[in-house]
Structures are given as structure tokens and as C-alpha cells.
Write a protein that holds these residues in place. Sequence first.
Motif, mmCIF file in Angstrom:
data_model
loop_
_atom_site.group_PDB
_atom_site.id
_atom_site.type_symbol
_atom_site.label_atom_id
_atom_site.label_comp_id
_atom_site.label_asym_id
_atom_site.label_seq_id
_atom_site.Cartn_x
_atom_site.Cartn_y
_atom_site.Cartn_z
ATOM 1 N N PRO A 123 0.696 -1.390 -0.050
ATOM 2 C CA PRO A 123 -0.071 -0.118 -0.148
ATOM 3 C C PRO A 123 0.610 1.302 0.064
ATOM 4 N N ARG A 124 2.114 1.317 0.398
ATOM 5 C CA ARG A 124 2.863 2.458 0.322
ATOM 6 C C ARG A 124 3.245 2.933 -1.003
ATOM 7 N N TYR A 125 3.219 1.956 -1.905
ATOM 8 C CA TYR A 125 3.288 2.415 -3.347
ATOM 9 C C TYR A 125 2.066 3.057 -3.701
ATOM 10 N N TYR A 126 1.021 2.644 -3.371
ATOM 11 C CA TYR A 126 -0.312 3.319 -3.822
ATOM 12 C C TYR A 126 -0.443 4.731 -2.974
ATOM 13 N N LEU A 127 0.113 4.630 -1.975
ATOM 14 C CA LEU A 127 0.033 6.056 -1.292
ATOM 15 C C LEU A 127 0.999 7.071 -1.749
ATOM 16 N N ALA A 170 6.609 -15.634 -10.178
ATOM 17 C CA ALA A 170 6.114 -14.979 -9.144
ATOM 18 C C ALA A 170 6.956 -13.595 -8.995
ATOM 19 N N PRO A 171 6.744 -12.691 -9.645
ATOM 20 C CA PRO A 171 7.563 -11.326 -9.761
ATOM 21 C C PRO A 171 7.548 -10.669 -8.276
ATOM 22 N N SER A 172 6.498 -10.712 -7.472
ATOM 23 C CA SER A 172 6.532 -10.055 -6.307
ATOM 24 C C SER A 172 7.515 -10.643 -5.194
ATOM 25 N N LEU A 173 7.894 -11.886 -5.434
ATOM 26 C CA LEU A 173 8.862 -12.528 -4.654
ATOM 27 C C LEU A 173 10.314 -11.749 -4.628
ATOM 28 N N THR A 174 10.668 -11.472 -6.035
ATOM 29 C CA THR A 174 11.944 -10.702 -6.385
ATOM 30 C C THR A 174 11.967 -9.417 -6.063
ATOM 31 N N ASP A 175 10.761 -8.938 -6.059
ATOM 32 C CA ASP A 175 10.292 -7.547 -5.824
ATOM 33 C C ASP A 175 10.719 -7.340 -4.205
ATOM 34 N N GLN A 176 10.430 -8.169 -3.530
ATOM 35 C CA GLN A 176 10.518 -8.121 -2.036
ATOM 36 C C GLN A 176 11.991 -8.434 -1.401
ATOM 37 N N ILE A 177 12.848 -8.920 -2.293
ATOM 38 C CA ILE A 177 14.140 -9.043 -1.636
ATOM 39 C C ILE A 177 15.017 -7.892 -1.338
ATOM 40 N N THR A 178 15.790 -7.946 -0.461
ATOM 41 C CA THR A 178 16.541 -6.731 0.030
ATOM 42 C C THR A 178 17.184 -6.132 -1.099
ATOM 43 N N LEU A 194 10.510 2.564 -4.301
ATOM 44 C CA LEU A 194 9.544 2.678 -3.063
ATOM 45 C C LEU A 194 10.176 3.469 -1.954
ATOM 46 N N ASN A 195 11.507 3.431 -1.567
ATOM 47 C CA ASN A 195 12.012 4.041 -0.385
ATOM 48 C C ASN A 195 12.851 5.255 -0.718
ATOM 49 N N GLU A 196 13.046 5.398 -1.986
ATOM 50 C CA GLU A 196 13.713 6.672 -2.434
ATOM 51 C C GLU A 196 12.981 7.991 -1.691
ATOM 52 N N GLY A 197 13.619 8.859 -1.204
ATOM 53 C CA GLY A 197 13.237 9.980 -0.822
ATOM 54 C C GLY A 197 12.243 10.214 0.471
ATOM 55 N N GLY A 198 12.593 8.806 1.330
ATOM 56 C CA GLY A 198 11.751 8.743 2.391
ATOM 57 C C GLY A 198 10.507 7.651 2.595
ATOM 58 N N ASP A 199 10.347 7.213 3.619
ATOM 59 C CA ASP A 199 9.541 5.949 3.978
ATOM 60 C C ASP A 199 8.173 6.496 3.967
#
Length: 302
Positions: free
Chosen positions: A153-157, A202-210, A218-223
Motif C-alpha cells: 500500500p505504500r506504493y499506492y500512497l 512470481a514477480p512479487s518474490l523478487t520485488d521483496q528481496i532486500t 519505493l523507499n527513495e526519498g523517505g518511507d
Amino acid sequence: MKLPWKRVRGLRVLSAALLTAALALTTASATASAPADDASTSDSASASAAKSSGWNDFSCKPSTAHPRPVVLVHGTFGNATDNWLGLAPYLVARGYCVFSLDYGQLPGVPLFHGLGPIEDSAGQLSAYVDRVLAATGAPEADLVGHSQGGMMPRYYLKFLGGAAKVHALIGLAPSNHGTTMNGFTQLLDYFPGADDAIDGMAPSLTDQITGSEFLRKLNEGGDTVPGVHYTVIATKYDEVVTPYSSQFLSGPDVRNVVLQDLCPVDLSEHVAIALLDRLAFHETANALDPAHATPTSCWSTG
């Protein structure tokens, strides 16, 4: 040429780790929905299955005490029903209008959702929130998500205009900064092309790897984004999103909670925190209604 045994064993361990969440979510409950490949059909099926338990009732109108509908966002390998068999009835019993969606479906894969590209899943969440707001007449919703569902949801926000429609985001063991799977993801370096193969399935698996490209964006510029209240509820015994401290957010209007700081004998891990942990449920209720929050302890049940 045969691969060294340590590498073969490592791949097997990694594969097992990636499947842990799927097995736990489906075996932890005897009730299952049967969503179809089509997203709208899947939502309808889940809504029908959940409505008998009091949630996904689109005739529900928020009360003065709880003026915002709550949208529950399942995790990777989860679905709109099984992930919320504990928390959804808990919130309904406390007077909330509660809704849940299926997202990230792959063609021909029933029950296990949250597998598609996370950017696409955020678009599905956006459409579903609009549907909930239109039905309830509320100007804003609160979001409660588990694992990927607490991070996506942070991407949505941040990128899809969700900040104007969401009052609070509560993440239960969210993958906010990715996961190392206790170091298992590093084994991908030993197998050229393995990450591409997983991404294809399953693309979401690699999307969630550190360190993934998605998480960097997503995290660029702040959480966080202005105007949204954030709560993270984590457990030290999380075996899926590791280290558990990677779940925490930084920024204004953020509260990071560790269950063991509230109750040292709480043993919940990644699945249990969303499925049956009453302390996590109590903290979720506190985050949804901070004006009436009560202290959470080992004896919290309501």
C-alpha cells in the motif's frame, strides 16, 4: 557438470523458504475461498465467503465511533479470506466496516495470491479502495496489511494518489525494506538466472528481496508521505521478513511496535501475528482508534 552439493542444498533450502508462507497460510485454517483468475470474480468470491462472518458487506455504513472503513490487504501467498479469519471478525465485533480484497493473482493459480508485480497489485488496491469508499460514503479508509500487504500500500500512497484517500496504514510484519530470508536470498548469487526464473513465476518474490529495484524506488526519498498515520507491528520471531527490524519505518507520524516489548513471552512468528495473535489485534485496534487506545500487555484479549 554437477553442481557442488552445498549449492544444490542451498537451492533446496531457498525453495523451501519461499514456500513456507504459502504452506502456513493454507494449513493454518480449515476454511478457504475459491477465487478465480479474474480479479473482479475473485473479489466477488471472497466477499461472498467472508460476508457470512460479517465482513465484505458493502451495505455496511461506518458509525460515528468508527467513521472509516477498514480494508485488509493480505500477504504473499495469501488471499482475502484465509489471511483474515482472526482479525476481520475481531474488528467487525468492535463495530468496524471491514473489507478485504484479492490481489496479485496469476493465471491458473487459485488460492495463492499476491504473486504478481507489486506495482500492478497497488493498482488493484487503488481500484478496490475507490469501490469501498463509494459504497460506504466515507472520504477516507484505513488500511491494515500483512507482510507484502503492509508494504505494497505504500506504493499506492506514494505514487497512485492514495494518500488523499487513506487516513492510516497499519502493517503486520510488513516487508517495508525487503527480506534476506535469514540469508537464504544470498544463495541466488550461486545460481545465475535463478532470480530471473523466480521473477518469471512470481514477480512479487523478487520485488521483496532486500535491495530490489522495486524497493529502491519505493523507499527513495523517505518511507512515508504526509497526511498518513503509520504503525508497524513486528515480532522478533519473524522467519520470513528478516531481519525483523527491516520492517520498521522512519519518518513523521510513525509508530514501530515489537510484540515482545509488550509481552516478552509472545511467541508469534510471521503467520501467527496476523492470523491469531490477540496482542497484535489489540495493537491494531489501538492504531485504528488512538483516542481510545488502551495499554497492550500479555493479558490483552479485547
